[in-house]
Design a protein around this motif. Structure first.
Motif, short mmCIF file in Angstrom:
data_model
loop_
_atom_site.label_atom_id
_atom_site.label_comp_id
_atom_site.label_asym_id
_atom_site.label_seq_id
_atom_site.Cartn_x
_atom_site.Cartn_y
_atom_site.Cartn_z
N GLN A 14 0.83 -1.20 0.00
CA GLN A 14 0.00 0.00 0.00
C GLN A 14 0.87 1.26 0.00
OE1 GLN A 14 -2.36 0.41 3.54
NE2 GLN A 14 -3.16 2.40 2.94
N ARG A 17 2.59 1.78 -3.34
CA ARG A 17 1.64 2.29 -4.35
C ARG A 17 1.43 3.79 -4.17
NH1 ARG A 17 -2.73 -2.60 -4.39
NH2 ARG A 17 -1.70 -3.81 -6.04
N GLU A 18 1.24 4.21 -2.92
CA GLU A 18 1.07 5.64 -2.64
C GLU A 18 2.30 6.43 -3.09
OE1 GLU A 18 -0.06 6.70 1.38
OE2 GLU A 18 -1.39 4.95 1.47
N HIS A 20 4.67 5.66 -5.29
CA HIS A 20 4.89 5.65 -6.73
C HIS A 20 3.79 6.35 -7.52
CE1 HIS A 20 8.58 3.41 -6.68
NE2 HIS A 20 8.04 2.49 -5.90
N SER A 21 2.65 6.61 -6.88
CA SER A 21 1.57 7.29 -7.59
C SER A 21 1.75 8.81 -7.60
CB SER A 21 0.22 6.94 -6.97
OG SER A 21 0.08 7.51 -5.69
N GLN A 22 2.71 9.30 -6.84
CA GLN A 22 2.97 10.73 -6.80
C GLN A 22 3.59 11.19 -8.12
OE1 GLN A 22 5.14 11.92 -3.25
NE2 GLN A 22 4.53 9.99 -2.29
N GLU A 23 3.16 12.32 -8.60
CA GLU A 23 3.67 12.83 -9.87
C GLU A 23 5.15 13.15 -9.84
OE1 GLU A 23 1.50 15.92 -11.85
OE2 GLU A 23 -0.38 15.13 -11.09
N THR A 51 5.20 9.46 3.08
CA THR A 51 4.97 8.07 2.68
C THR A 51 6.28 7.31 2.63
OG1 THR A 51 3.05 8.76 1.38
CG2 THR A 51 3.94 6.59 0.91
N PRO A 109 9.89 0.49 -9.24
CA PRO A 109 8.54 0.99 -9.54
C PRO A 109 7.46 -0.09 -9.50
CG PRO A 109 10.11 1.77 -11.17
CD PRO A 109 10.83 0.77 -10.31
N ASP A 113 3.58 -4.96 -7.25
CA ASP A 113 3.23 -6.14 -8.05
C ASP A 113 4.14 -7.31 -7.70
OD1 ASP A 113 1.29 -4.64 -9.37
OD2 ASP A 113 2.65 -4.09 -10.99
#
Length: 128
Positions: A14, A17-18, A20-23, A51, A109, A113
């Motif tokens: 979790q 994911r947070e 790596h989802s940052q721009e 994070t 990245p 997964d």
């Protein structure tokens, strides 16, 4: 057999994911000399990211053998090892272990997964 709690691994999934989802997260495609500390250099610009700090804290709170198992799950999920080779993966992770394990992990990245696949191969899953 896993000695690291699968729920802890799911929490790491979790957090990864947070993060790596940052721009603003940029992972270099060419790290140059692979023997260098590319993962530390890449993460240097993210100092103070809450994070990332929580991810590091979770890893830091694990015993070294548990950290090595998380690295082993990464390698297993990435296909570097088969489940039959789990002890080999852990032995290599033990030899390579150092205090930058969290940075090494988060610099991948596809870490979420890979960890999920590694857990799945061990018969565990994260309730998503």
């Amino acid at each position: 057999m896993l000695d690291v709690n699968p729920d802890t691994v799911c929490h790491l999934v979790q957090l990864a994911r947070e993060f790596h989802s940052q721009e603003q997260v940029v992972i270099p495609t060419d790290s140059g000399d692979a023997s260098e500390d590319w993962h530390v250099q890449m993460l240097a610009s993210h100092a103070g990211d809450s994070t990332l700090e929580e991810f590091r804290s979770v890893i830091f709170d694990l015993e070294p053998d548990q950290q090595q198992q998380v690295v082993g799950l990464l390698w297993l999920g990435r296909g570097d090892y088969d489940l039959i080779e789990w002890k080999e993966a852990l032995a290599y992770a033990a030899d390579a272990w150092n205090d930058t394990t969290a940075d090494y992990l988060i610099a991948h990245p596809l870490l979420p997964d890979y960890l999920l696949e590694g857990l799945s191969l061990h018969g565990y899953s994260c309730d998503e």
